[in-house]
Design an enzyme around this catalytic site. Structure first.
Site, PDB file in Angstrom:
ATOM      1  CG  ASP A  33      -4.254 -24.472  80.487  1.00  0.00           C
ATOM      2  OD1 ASP A  33      -3.208 -25.051  80.113  1.00  0.00           O
ATOM      3  OD2 ASP A  33      -4.285 -23.725  81.479  1.00  0.00           O
ATOM      4  NE  ARG A  87      12.246 -12.739  59.204  1.00  0.00           N
ATOM      5  CZ  ARG A  87      11.558 -13.541  58.406  1.00  0.00           C
ATOM      6  NH1 ARG A  87      11.641 -13.396  57.109  1.00  0.00           N
ATOM      7  NH2 ARG A  87      10.803 -14.499  58.897  1.00  0.00           N
ATOM      8  CD  GLN A  88       7.190  -8.343  64.014  1.00  0.00           C
ATOM      9  OE1 GLN A  88       6.686  -7.571  64.811  1.00  0.00           O
ATOM     10  NE2 GLN A  88       6.649  -9.530  63.739  1.00  0.00           N
ATOM     11  CG  ASP A 158      18.774  -9.056  50.345  1.00  0.00           C
ATOM     12  OD1 ASP A 158      19.852  -9.282  50.934  1.00  0.00           O
ATOM     13  OD2 ASP A 158      17.669  -9.375  50.812  1.00  0.00           O
ATOM     14  CE  LYS A 182      14.630  -9.284  49.763  1.00  0.00           C
ATOM     15  NZ  LYS A 182      14.718 -10.430  50.699  1.00  0.00           N
ATOM     16  NE  ARG A 184      10.230  -9.182  51.945  1.00  0.00           N
ATOM     17  CZ  ARG A 184      10.036 -10.442  51.585  1.00  0.00           C
ATOM     18  NH1 ARG A 184       8.866 -10.810  51.086  1.00  0.00           N
ATOM     19  NH2 ARG A 184      10.996 -11.328  51.681  1.00  0.00           N
ATOM     20  CG  ASP A 208      18.707 -14.406  52.195  1.00  0.00           C
ATOM     21  OD1 ASP A 208      19.288 -13.546  52.872  1.00  0.00           O
ATOM     22  OD2 ASP A 208      17.651 -14.193  51.576  1.00  0.00           O
TER      23      ASP A 208
END
Ligand code: R5P
Length: 283
Positions: A33, A87-88, A158, A182, A184, A208
């Protein structure tokens, strides 16, 4: 003992060698499953669980590893080489979660201490309930770079990447640093405004924390070539390299792409194991 998540097996092995700790036998299974089951043959008083949370499944697997080790009564240090959802780290639109906080809270329940390798923002460590610190392993990126770079510039695409550029330059022990600005435009596209630095005839390493789609580095490379840079390389602590990122980077004229083993990718990498081993020695 070192206990490895499925996405961090190479790094766990390097960490076992760097710390002289044994690597626990671990098996990873999946049910029809889709659910996962991990089994670890753990003995001892303390576990160092090392697991990049690259996907939701790997995140659940980390919680399972913590639970299995806790079941033996051992204490746990959790090392997150690449922290997914980091990143959130804020509410970008009303109604959205702070996803980094949500996953940090879940991980906190099964550990005494957390180390996070180069999170996008070090402040993400504040979302864990217990002691949690960022580990700067960016200097390791100097290791696989060619030794014959001409008057190199270590360039952050950046301003947020300037610290990483400094770490790599210091470890390489030559060159200068700089950064672009930078904006976005979308999930895959960015606009780059260059600095005044003369890159004509110089080798440039664009550094980076993460290469995801490659959009940021490709844009920087285009500007660098327009301004007469010689060889241009890309280096990131976390080579996510989503989808066609490598093709994008090489088509943009990047000579080589370097990363570390926080993520297992088929590019030249440096191991971050020595840096983690040093942090593990600290109380
Ligand atoms: C963002 O600020 C990060 O530091 C990276 O620049 C970004 O995540 C790279 O993403 P991409 O490769 O998709 O441009």
């Amino acid at each position: 003992m070192i206990v490895s998540g499925r996405a961090s097996q190479r790094l766990a092995t390097a960490l076992a060698a760097a710390t002289d700790l044994p690597l626990a036998p671990t098996t990873y299974e999946q049910f029809p499953d889709g659910e996962h089951l991990v089994t670890v043959d753990f003995t001892g008083d303390h576990a160092v669980i090392i697991a990049s949370t690259t996907t939701a499944d790997r995140h659940i697997e980390l919680l399972q590893l913590q639970d299995a080790v806790r079941e033996t009564g051992a204490t746990v240090t959790t090392v997150i080489p690449y922290m997914g959802y980091a990143r959130q780290d804020t509410v970008f639109e009303p109604g959205q979660p702070v996803s980094a906080r949500a996953v940090a809270r879940a991980i906190s329940t099964g550990t005494d201490r957390v180390l996070v390798v180069n999170p996008h923002q070090p402040t993400v460590c504040e979302y864990f309930d217990g002691p949690a610190v960022p580990v700067d392993a960016a200097g390791r990126l100097a290791d696989p770079l060619p030794r014959n770079l001409t008057d190199p510039v270590f360039l952050g695409p950046d301003e947020g990447a300037i610290q990483i550029a400094e770490s790599v330059k210091n470890a390489y022990d030559a060159g200068t640093t700089d950064y672009f600005t930078k904006t976005r435009l979308s999930g895959t596209d960015v606009q780059i405004a260059p600095s005044d630095t003369d890159v004509g005839g110089r080798d440039v390493v664009v550094v980076d924390d993460i290469i995801s789609t490659g959009g940021t580095i490709c844009e920087a490379v285009s500007v660098l070539h327009d301004r007469g840079a010689d060889r241009v390389y890309a280096a990131a602590v976390h080579p996510v390299l989503a989808g066609n990122a490598l093709v994008r980077l090489f088509r943009a004229g990047v000579e080589e792409v370097y990363g570390t083993d926080t993520l297992e990718r088929a590019i030249p990498t440096a191991t971050v194991a020595p840096v983690i081993a040093e942090h593990l020695k600290q109380p």
